[in-house]
Design a protein around this motif. Sequence first.
Motif, PDB file in Angstrom:
ATOM      1  N   MET A 156     -26.064 -50.143 -27.742  1.00 16.99           N
ATOM      2  CA  MET A 156     -26.114 -49.697 -26.367  1.00 16.99           C
ATOM      3  C   MET A 156     -25.256 -48.450 -26.200  1.00 16.99           C
ATOM      4  N   LYS A 157     -25.621 -47.644 -25.237  1.00 14.51           N
ATOM      5  CA  LYS A 157     -24.861 -46.431 -24.973  1.00 14.51           C
ATOM      6  C   LYS A 157     -23.535 -46.777 -24.314  1.00 14.51           C
ATOM      7  N   LYS A 158     -22.534 -46.017 -24.629  1.00 16.00           N
ATOM      8  CA  LYS A 158     -21.215 -46.234 -24.041  1.00 16.00           C
ATOM      9  C   LYS A 158     -21.083 -45.446 -22.746  1.00 16.00           C
ATOM     10  N   ASP A 159     -20.252 -45.954 -21.845  1.00 21.34           N
ATOM     11  CA  ASP A 159     -19.889 -45.287 -20.591  1.00 21.34           C
ATOM     12  C   ASP A 159     -21.046 -45.084 -19.617  1.00 21.34           C
ATOM     13  N   ILE A 160     -22.099 -45.900 -19.701  1.00 20.42           N
ATOM     14  CA  ILE A 160     -23.176 -45.789 -18.719  1.00 20.42           C
ATOM     15  C   ILE A 160     -23.263 -47.033 -17.840  1.00 20.42           C
ATOM     16  N   HIS A 161     -22.525 -48.075 -18.188  1.00 17.01           N
ATOM     17  CA  HIS A 161     -22.596 -49.324 -17.452  1.00 17.01           C
ATOM     18  C   HIS A 161     -21.494 -49.388 -16.395  1.00 17.01           C
ATOM     19  N   PRO A 162     -21.775 -50.007 -15.243  1.00 19.28           N
ATOM     20  CA  PRO A 162     -20.753 -50.108 -14.199  1.00 19.28           C
ATOM     21  C   PRO A 162     -19.610 -51.034 -14.622  1.00 19.28           C
ATOM     22  N   ASP A 163     -18.472 -50.847 -13.990  1.00 19.20           N
ATOM     23  CA  ASP A 163     -17.296 -51.671 -14.258  1.00 19.20           C
ATOM     24  C   ASP A 163     -17.558 -53.094 -13.766  1.00 19.20           C
ATOM     25  N   TYR A 164     -17.356 -54.067 -14.615  1.00 19.39           N
ATOM     26  CA  TYR A 164     -17.603 -55.476 -14.322  1.00 19.39           C
ATOM     27  C   TYR A 164     -16.257 -56.174 -14.289  1.00 19.39           C
ATOM     28  N   HIS A 165     -15.847 -56.693 -13.129  1.00 22.14           N
ATOM     29  CA  HIS A 165     -14.493 -57.205 -12.953  1.00 22.14           C
ATOM     30  C   HIS A 165     -14.487 -58.437 -12.048  1.00 22.14           C
ATOM     31  N   MET A 166     -13.327 -59.067 -11.910  1.00 21.15           N
ATOM     32  CA  MET A 166     -13.184 -60.270 -11.087  1.00 21.15           C
ATOM     33  C   MET A 166     -12.927 -59.892  -9.627  1.00 21.15           C
ATOM     34  N   ILE A 167     -13.672 -60.550  -8.703  1.00 26.71           N
ATOM     35  CA  ILE A 167     -13.437 -60.405  -7.268  1.00 26.71           C
ATOM     36  C   ILE A 167     -13.363 -61.801  -6.661  1.00 26.71           C
ATOM     37  N   THR A 168     -12.901 -61.880  -5.425  1.00 26.00           N
ATOM     38  CA  THR A 168     -12.866 -63.137  -4.688  1.00 26.00           C
ATOM     39  C   THR A 168     -13.898 -63.064  -3.573  1.00 26.00           C
ATOM     40  N   VAL A 169     -14.728 -64.090  -3.465  1.00 25.73           N
ATOM     41  CA  VAL A 169     -15.735 -64.168  -2.407  1.00 25.73           C
ATOM     42  C   VAL A 169     -15.261 -65.197  -1.395  1.00 25.73           C
ATOM     43  N   LYS A 170     -15.175 -64.781  -0.121  1.00 29.45           N
ATOM     44  CA  LYS A 170     -14.726 -65.677   0.946  1.00 29.45           C
ATOM     45  C   LYS A 170     -15.930 -66.045   1.805  1.00 29.45           C
ATOM     46  N   MET A 171     -16.237 -67.347   1.841  1.00 28.06           N
ATOM     47  CA  MET A 171     -17.383 -67.850   2.591  1.00 28.06           C
ATOM     48  C   MET A 171     -17.047 -67.911   4.081  1.00 28.06           C
ATOM     49  N   THR A 172     -18.066 -68.173   4.919  1.00 31.51           N
ATOM     50  CA  THR A 172     -17.851 -68.218   6.366  1.00 31.51           C
ATOM     51  C   THR A 172     -16.983 -69.394   6.788  1.00 31.51           C
ATOM     52  N   ASP A 173     -16.951 -70.457   5.990  1.00 32.82           N
ATOM     53  CA  ASP A 173     -16.120 -71.613   6.341  1.00 32.82           C
ATOM     54  C   ASP A 173     -14.696 -71.489   5.810  1.00 32.82           C
ATOM     55  N   GLY A 174     -14.374 -70.358   5.190  1.00 32.63           N
ATOM     56  CA  GLY A 174     -13.018 -70.116   4.717  1.00 32.63           C
ATOM     57  C   GLY A 174     -12.788 -70.428   3.250  1.00 32.63           C
ATOM     58  N   THR A 175     -13.727 -71.105   2.614  1.00 30.09           N
ATOM     59  CA  THR A 175     -13.548 -71.396   1.194  1.00 30.09           C
ATOM     60  C   THR A 175     -13.695 -70.114   0.387  1.00 30.09           C
ATOM     61  N   GLU A 176     -13.023 -70.078  -0.729  1.00 32.98           N
ATOM     62  CA  GLU A 176     -13.049 -68.899  -1.586  1.00 32.98           C
ATOM     63  C   GLU A 176     -13.350 -69.302  -3.019  1.00 32.98           C
ATOM     64  N   TYR A 177     -13.977 -68.404  -3.737  1.00 35.03           N
ATOM     65  CA  TYR A 177     -14.162 -68.601  -5.169  1.00 35.03           C
ATOM     66  C   TYR A 177     -14.131 -67.243  -5.849  1.00 35.03           C
TER      67      TYR A 177
END
Length: 75
Positions: free
Chosen positions: A1-22
Amino acid sequence: MKKDIHPDYHMITVKMTDGTEYQTRSTWGSEGDVMTLEIDPTAHPAWTGGQGRMLDSGGQVAKFNKRFGGLTLKR
């Protein structure tokens, strides 16, 4: 695969409408960002089986029925 063409893939937190997070991996935002959802599977009628009422916006259904209500299929 080609280098430096793919987006950065990293950890984020998703907060749901009821306040739970993952945490999940994503290309959205940057490392450690929090994505706050306005609609999610716990609140949206498409996933919860909510009322499937048809809204008559501006009387469009009534107008249609008035115009085409008398039509029948002849056999």
